[in-house]
Design a protein around this motif. Sequence first.
Motif, PDB file in Angstrom:
ATOM      1  N   LYS A 164      10.897   7.827   2.971  1.00 43.67           N
ATOM      2  CA  LYS A 164       9.854   8.252   2.103  1.00 43.67           C
ATOM      3  C   LYS A 164       9.384   9.703   2.485  1.00 43.67           C
ATOM      4  O   LYS A 164       8.911   9.740   3.741  1.00 43.67           O
ATOM      5  CB  LYS A 164       9.042   6.976   1.710  1.00 43.67           C
ATOM      6  N   PRO A 165       8.805  10.323   1.480  1.00 46.51           N
ATOM      7  CA  PRO A 165       8.195  11.428   1.656  1.00 46.51           C
ATOM      8  C   PRO A 165       6.572  11.646   2.624  1.00 46.51           C
ATOM      9  O   PRO A 165       6.302  12.508   3.016  1.00 46.51           O
ATOM     10  CB  PRO A 165       7.857  12.274   0.307  1.00 46.51           C
ATOM     11  N   TRP A 166       5.970  10.420   2.403  1.00 42.26           N
ATOM     12  CA  TRP A 166       4.919  10.101   3.129  1.00 42.26           C
ATOM     13  C   TRP A 166       4.859   9.716   4.382  1.00 42.26           C
ATOM     14  O   TRP A 166       3.788   9.541   4.960  1.00 42.26           O
ATOM     15  CB  TRP A 166       3.831   9.318   2.008  1.00 42.26           C
ATOM     16  N   GLU A 167       5.952   9.226   4.810  1.00 40.78           N
ATOM     17  CA  GLU A 167       6.259   8.769   6.197  1.00 40.78           C
ATOM     18  C   GLU A 167       6.111   9.878   6.853  1.00 40.78           C
ATOM     19  O   GLU A 167       6.471  10.926   6.820  1.00 40.78           O
ATOM     20  CB  GLU A 167       7.498   8.516   6.450  1.00 40.78           C
ATOM     21  N   ARG A 168       5.434   9.841   8.225  1.00 41.49           N
ATOM     22  CA  ARG A 168       5.336  10.910   9.087  1.00 41.49           C
ATOM     23  C   ARG A 168       6.451  11.168  10.249  1.00 41.49           C
ATOM     24  O   ARG A 168       6.694  10.322  10.712  1.00 41.49           O
ATOM     25  CB  ARG A 168       3.964  10.839   9.966  1.00 41.49           C
ATOM     26  N   ASP A 169       7.050  12.378  10.077  1.00 41.94           N
ATOM     27  CA  ASP A 169       7.972  12.640  10.947  1.00 41.94           C
ATOM     28  C   ASP A 169       9.162  11.598  10.893  1.00 41.94           C
ATOM     29  O   ASP A 169       9.891  11.202  11.869  1.00 41.94           O
ATOM     30  CB  ASP A 169       7.599  12.478  12.455  1.00 41.94           C
ATOM     31  N   HIS A 170       9.726  11.463   9.823  1.00 42.76           N
ATOM     32  CA  HIS A 170      10.955  10.521   9.554  1.00 42.76           C
ATOM     33  C   HIS A 170      11.890  11.290   9.982  1.00 42.76           C
ATOM     34  O   HIS A 170      12.340  12.577   9.971  1.00 42.76           O
ATOM     35  CB  HIS A 170      10.905   9.922   8.303  1.00 42.76           C
ATOM     36  N   ALA A 203       1.007  -1.276  -0.216  1.00 39.80           N
ATOM     37  CA  ALA A 203      -0.004   0.130  -0.197  1.00 39.80           C
ATOM     38  C   ALA A 203       0.807   1.219   0.188  1.00 39.80           C
ATOM     39  O   ALA A 203       0.360   2.203  -0.597  1.00 39.80           O
ATOM     40  CB  ALA A 203      -0.887  -0.038   1.217  1.00 39.80           C
ATOM     41  N   ASP A 204       1.914   1.217   0.514  1.00 41.12           N
ATOM     42  CA  ASP A 204       2.795   2.266   0.734  1.00 41.12           C
ATOM     43  C   ASP A 204       3.371   2.713  -0.578  1.00 41.12           C
ATOM     44  O   ASP A 204       3.484   3.940  -1.060  1.00 41.12           O
ATOM     45  CB  ASP A 204       3.986   2.168   1.787  1.00 41.12           C
ATOM     46  N   TYR A 205       3.970   1.733  -1.425  1.00 43.40           N
ATOM     47  CA  TYR A 205       4.388   2.013  -2.823  1.00 43.40           C
ATOM     48  C   TYR A 205       3.319   2.379  -3.675  1.00 43.40           C
ATOM     49  O   TYR A 205       3.566   2.844  -4.845  1.00 43.40           O
ATOM     50  CB  TYR A 205       5.289   1.036  -3.347  1.00 43.40           C
ATOM     51  N   ALA A 206       1.922   1.962  -3.460  1.00 44.91           N
ATOM     52  CA  ALA A 206       0.991   2.516  -4.239  1.00 44.91           C
ATOM     53  C   ALA A 206       0.737   3.762  -4.226  1.00 44.91           C
ATOM     54  O   ALA A 206       0.483   4.680  -5.010  1.00 44.91           O
ATOM     55  CB  ALA A 206      -0.466   1.584  -3.909  1.00 44.91           C
ATOM     56  N   MET A 207       1.020   4.541  -2.766  1.00 47.04           N
ATOM     57  CA  MET A 207       0.925   5.759  -2.720  1.00 47.04           C
ATOM     58  C   MET A 207       2.080   6.495  -3.269  1.00 47.04           C
ATOM     59  O   MET A 207       1.662   7.496  -4.184  1.00 47.04           O
ATOM     60  CB  MET A 207       1.060   5.992  -1.080  1.00 47.04           C
ATOM     61  N   GLY A 208       3.132   5.868  -3.420  1.00 47.94           N
ATOM     62  CA  GLY A 208       4.398   6.526  -3.943  1.00 47.94           C
ATOM     63  C   GLY A 208       4.007   6.589  -5.671  1.00 47.94           C
ATOM     64  O   GLY A 208       4.226   7.666  -6.253  1.00 47.94           O
ATOM     65  N   ALA A 209       3.580   5.431  -6.030  1.00 50.57           N
ATOM     66  CA  ALA A 209       3.140   5.480  -7.704  1.00 50.57           C
ATOM     67  C   ALA A 209       2.233   6.518  -8.028  1.00 50.57           C
ATOM     68  O   ALA A 209       2.261   6.936  -9.048  1.00 50.57           O
ATOM     69  CB  ALA A 209       2.878   3.900  -7.905  1.00 50.57           C
ATOM     70  N   ARG A 210       1.133   6.714  -7.103  1.00 52.62           N
ATOM     71  CA  ARG A 210       0.356   7.659  -7.542  1.00 52.62           C
ATOM     72  C   ARG A 210       0.903   9.122  -7.899  1.00 52.62           C
ATOM     73  O   ARG A 210       0.598   9.648  -8.765  1.00 52.62           O
ATOM     74  CB  ARG A 210      -0.872   7.737  -6.340  1.00 52.62           C
ATOM     75  N   ALA A 211       1.696   9.457  -7.010  1.00 50.86           N
ATOM     76  CA  ALA A 211       2.475  10.693  -7.150  1.00 50.86           C
ATOM     77  C   ALA A 211       3.123  10.448  -8.404  1.00 50.86           C
ATOM     78  O   ALA A 211       3.405  11.712  -8.983  1.00 50.86           O
ATOM     79  CB  ALA A 211       3.289  11.094  -5.960  1.00 50.86           C
ATOM     80  N   LEU A 212       4.020   9.464  -8.737  1.00 46.13           N
ATOM     81  CA  LEU A 212       4.828   9.428  -9.843  1.00 46.13           C
ATOM     82  C   LEU A 212       3.941   9.550 -11.021  1.00 46.13           C
ATOM     83  O   LEU A 212       4.395  10.072 -11.958  1.00 46.13           O
ATOM     84  CB  LEU A 212       5.493   7.927  -9.897  1.00 46.13           C
ATOM     85  N   LEU A 213       2.742   8.833 -11.071  1.00 45.34           N
ATOM     86  CA  LEU A 213       1.925   8.937 -12.396  1.00 45.34           C
ATOM     87  C   LEU A 213       1.446  10.434 -12.654  1.00 45.34           C
ATOM     88  O   LEU A 213       1.177  10.798 -13.578  1.00 45.34           O
ATOM     89  CB  LEU A 213       0.692   7.992 -12.201  1.00 45.34           C
ATOM     90  N   GLN A 214       1.047  11.239 -11.397  1.00 45.54           N
ATOM     91  CA  GLN A 214       0.712  12.378 -11.603  1.00 45.54           C
ATOM     92  C   GLN A 214       1.935  13.209 -12.291  1.00 45.54           C
ATOM     93  O   GLN A 214       1.435  14.073 -13.002  1.00 45.54           O
ATOM     94  CB  GLN A 214       0.333  12.935 -10.086  1.00 45.54           C
ATOM     95  N   SER A 215       3.003  12.937 -11.914  1.00 45.88           N
ATOM     96  CA  SER A 215       4.312  13.773 -12.317  1.00 45.88           C
ATOM     97  C   SER A 215       4.349  13.572 -13.776  1.00 45.88           C
ATOM     98  O   SER A 215       4.696  14.372 -14.601  1.00 45.88           O
ATOM     99  CB  SER A 215       5.192  13.343 -11.457  1.00 45.88           C
ATOM    100  N   LEU A 216       4.154  12.217 -14.111  1.00 43.67           N
ATOM    101  CA  LEU A 216       4.335  11.801 -15.565  1.00 43.67           C
ATOM    102  C   LEU A 216       3.383  12.498 -16.423  1.00 43.67           C
ATOM    103  O   LEU A 216       3.684  12.833 -17.495  1.00 43.67           O
ATOM    104  CB  LEU A 216       4.445  10.347 -15.809  1.00 43.67           C
TER     105      LEU A 216
END
Length: 297
Positions: A245-251, A28-41
Motif C-alpha cells: 500500500k502507498p501509505w506503508e513506509r519503505d515497502h 485504521a489503515d484502510y480508513a486512510m486509503g478511503a480518505r484518498a479515494l474519497l478525495q479523488s472522487l
Amino acid sequence: MSTDPSGGLGRARSASGNHAFVTLVTNADYAMGARALLQSLRQTGTKADLVVLHTGGVDGARLAPLEALGARLVACDHLPLSDAFNQRHARGALHGAAPFAKGRKPLFHSPLDNFCKLRLWQLTDYERVIFLDADTIVLRPIDRFFAYPEFCAAPNVYQSLADFHRLNSGVFVAAPSEDTFAAMLARLDVPDAFWQRTDQTFLQAFFPEWHGLPVTMNMLQYVWFALPDLWDWQSISVLHYQYEKPWERDHPKAKQLKPLIDLWHRVYRGEPIGDLSALPQSGSSSTDMGQDKAAVS
C-alpha cells in the motif's frame, strides 16, 4: 447459521439518489486509503452518493474525516459464517494454503474482512453501485459505468495477458438486491468451501458470465513495471494499489513504484490530481515527481 439478508447493516442517513460509489473500511489503515479515494472522487465532480461500509475494526476518530468528505457511513457486521469457514479463511490458514507469489500483503490485511463487501448487495436504496477498494484512487470521471449491467469487473491483469480470464474484485458494478445477497450467503458457506482469493474467487464463481470492464477501470499498480506497454496515463480511470500500500513506509516495491506512491500522497493531502500527461511514463528512468512523501495520520 443465519441467512437473513435484512440484518447486519446499521442505520445511516438516507440515500440522496439512485447511484452510489461504495468502499469498505475494516481498520485504521484502510480508513486512510478511503480518505484518498474519497478525495479523488470529489475531484471528478460526481453527484453520486459516497458510501463507506465499515466494521467494528475502525473507530469513530478514523471515520470522522470520511464523513467530513461527505461520505454516508454505514456500519456493517461480518457475515454469519460457520466456525469451520472462518478457520479455513483466517490469514494464516489461507495464505499458507494459497500463498501470494508475486507480492506481499501487509500485516493489517485480514482475508475474512474481504467478504464484508458482499453486504453492498443489501444497499437496496440504490439501483446501481460501483464498488471501489479502499486502496484505489479515481483519476477521471467514471459515472457513466452506472449504466453498465450487473456484474461487471475488470480482469486481474498485472503480470501477463493470460490474466485476462480472471476478474479482480477491487472495482465492480453491481445491482443491490436482497434476493441476490441471500443467494450469496447460501452458496458461500457450504461444507469444505475454500475461496482461494476470498471474495474475488467467490464472485467469479457466483457470476460466471461476468461482463468485462476495461482494464483501465482497475489498473493494477504492478502493470507499471511488469507490463509497461499497457500503461497510459491518459486512459487510466482507476488506479489500484494491489499488494503493498502507498501509505506503508519503505515497502519492498517503494522504489519501483515511487511515481504512483507520490501521486497517492498528493491526493491524500487534498491536492489536485493535475495534468496526468506530466507524470513520468512507465519504464522512464525519471521517478521523481517533485513531491516528497508527507507523513500521514
